[in-house]
Design an enzyme around this catalytic site. Sequence first.
Site, PDB file in Angstrom:
ATOM      1  N   SER A 205       3.044   0.318  -2.912  1.00  0.00           N
ATOM      2  CA  SER A 205       2.844   0.226  -4.362  1.00  0.00           C
ATOM      3  C   SER A 205       1.859  -0.888  -4.661  1.00  0.00           C
ATOM      4  O   SER A 205       1.355  -1.565  -3.758  1.00  0.00           O
ATOM      5  CB  SER A 205       4.179  -0.053  -5.063  1.00  0.00           C
ATOM      6  OG  SER A 205       4.646  -1.358  -4.728  1.00  0.00           O
ATOM      7  N   LYS A 206       1.589  -1.091  -5.942  1.00  0.00           N
ATOM      8  CA  LYS A 206       0.596  -2.083  -6.376  1.00  0.00           C
ATOM      9  C   LYS A 206       0.903  -3.483  -5.857  1.00  0.00           C
ATOM     10  O   LYS A 206      -0.012  -4.274  -5.638  1.00  0.00           O
ATOM     11  CB  LYS A 206       0.538  -2.119  -7.904  1.00  0.00           C
ATOM     12  CG  LYS A 206      -0.009  -0.843  -8.553  1.00  0.00           C
ATOM     13  CD  LYS A 206      -1.506  -0.751  -8.405  1.00  0.00           C
ATOM     14  CE  LYS A 206      -2.051   0.449  -9.167  1.00  0.00           C
ATOM     15  NZ  LYS A 206      -3.502   0.609  -8.957  1.00  0.00           N
ATOM     16  N   ARG A 207       2.177  -3.782  -5.676  1.00  0.00           N
ATOM     17  CA  ARG A 207       2.521  -5.140  -5.243  1.00  0.00           C
ATOM     18  C   ARG A 207       2.013  -5.449  -3.836  1.00  0.00           C
ATOM     19  O   ARG A 207       1.950  -6.605  -3.434  1.00  0.00           O
ATOM     20  CB  ARG A 207       4.032  -5.365  -5.312  1.00  0.00           C
ATOM     21  CG  ARG A 207       4.839  -4.609  -4.279  1.00  0.00           C
ATOM     22  CD  ARG A 207       6.319  -4.930  -4.367  1.00  0.00           C
ATOM     23  NE  ARG A 207       7.102  -4.194  -3.391  1.00  0.00           N
ATOM     24  CZ  ARG A 207       7.540  -2.950  -3.554  1.00  0.00           C
ATOM     25  NH1 ARG A 207       7.255  -2.312  -4.685  1.00  0.00           N
ATOM     26  NH2 ARG A 207       8.250  -2.347  -2.626  1.00  0.00           N
ATOM     27  N   HIS A 208       1.636  -4.408  -3.098  1.00  0.00           N
ATOM     28  CA  HIS A 208       1.130  -4.613  -1.743  1.00  0.00           C
ATOM     29  C   HIS A 208      -0.380  -4.820  -1.707  1.00  0.00           C
ATOM     30  O   HIS A 208      -0.950  -5.010  -0.633  1.00  0.00           O
ATOM     31  CB  HIS A 208       1.503  -3.417  -0.859  1.00  0.00           C
ATOM     32  CG  HIS A 208       2.972  -3.256  -0.676  1.00  0.00           C
ATOM     33  ND1 HIS A 208       3.670  -2.191  -1.197  1.00  0.00           N
ATOM     34  CD2 HIS A 208       3.889  -4.032  -0.037  1.00  0.00           C
ATOM     35  CE1 HIS A 208       4.958  -2.310  -0.875  1.00  0.00           C
ATOM     36  NE2 HIS A 208       5.115  -3.423  -0.175  1.00  0.00           N
ATOM     37  N   GLY A 209      -1.052  -4.764  -2.856  1.00  0.00           N
ATOM     38  CA  GLY A 209      -2.503  -4.920  -2.886  1.00  0.00           C
ATOM     39  C   GLY A 209      -3.170  -3.626  -3.306  1.00  0.00           C
ATOM     40  O   GLY A 209      -2.639  -2.865  -4.117  1.00  0.00           O
TER      41      GLY A 209
END
Length: 446
Positions: A205-209
């Site tokens: 997801s977005k939290r991973h970059g």
Amino acid sequence: MSSARTPMRVRFAPSPTGELHVGGARTALYNWLLARGSGGSFVLRIEDTDRERSTAENRDRILEALRWLELDWDEGPYSQAERAPRHLEAIEQLLASGHAYEDEGAVRFRVPPGETVVHDLIRGEIRFPHEAIKDFVIRRSDGSPLYNLAVAVDDVDMRISHVVRGDDHLSNTPRQLMIIRALGHEPPAYAHLPLLLGPDGKKLSKRHGATSVEELRARGYLPEAVRNYLALLGWGLDDRTTFISTEQLIKHFSLERVSRSPAVFDEQKLRWMNGHYLRGLELDDLVERLAEYLDRQGIVPRDRLDRERLRAAARASQEKLQTLADFWPLAGFVLERREPSEELRSWLLETGGVERLRLARERLAALERFDPPTIEEALRSLAEELGVKGAAIFQPVRVAIAGSKVSPGIFESLAALGREEALARIDATLARLGGSPAAARSSGPR
């Protein structure tokens, strides 16, 4: 014999409800490799039956992402929504044969007793008892066909031999198989790819970059590096090979070596791999890619780029780059002047850097040649005479010419700027710090 050696008709069918996710890009790549490796066809179909969320802008963004990845298609892009008349025709056939029935204005598919067995080429045999599947809607009450019906009909009409897609679609497969068989056709073979996870083991997801192809492009990755990395997320040539060309991927890729286990998308590993590809570029190629990147990102328009300076900066920085985005913070000073911050000016004053900078300026001005070896010899000799380490000379010079303590190699950086510009920047810094650049200018050729 590898399945990739038998001619295959495969399809990539993204939904235009957002950017092309890296998971979707991997699916597209695997299908493209199967088609190219088997002498088959790669069909592009836009699954836009969700009219509220599907947009022409998203469709164009997906197409641009595929073009950037250099995944060309042989047929399409077909619009699933535009094929609605054909889908409605199939629904009428199902109604006539008793495989479907009307229910409050909608049409439902009649799930027969028994089970559907999916012979998945990656996961093996998977059984779906029909008692867990209710009669499902294939046409809404407003007359529009639903996804599972449309996909089944399109795969049959487009003569798709292998459906290779993410395992988030696995639950749809028994429904689509039932529809295809009810229409009197043999279904394609199916292969469901494992999920992509982040380094923490959770769904990507977005939290991973960066999670979309668009983001990867904006962050300065090369398409060939992205293809190489995505190919290895669930597949491998062997236990040793990391860097593999697209030509080799086309030759060797097959579904037999695709793992059943989820794969981890780690942007740090992609950065490392991308750095390898960047360092392998011919200088002219690197310059062209940097020019395109700087223009696309709105940093410097192509028509305002000093190509000679860009070439010099690229030469000086190539060994330190991991992405195209690294270039401007690291070596953009070659193309634009950057004044040292107040903190760096204080550092020069407090550490005796001003006097060492003035002496370095004298040595540089006196040089007959202004190339990295000559510059290095002059500055190292100065450090030796003063009894200081090289960094005591190099860092003040770096701050004066780059406005930073970080740059490519100092000798290469000075040469990239050229004598006149390098001395002018040192003079400007000395003038701001009271280091008498006017006196320094009198020594040596300019």
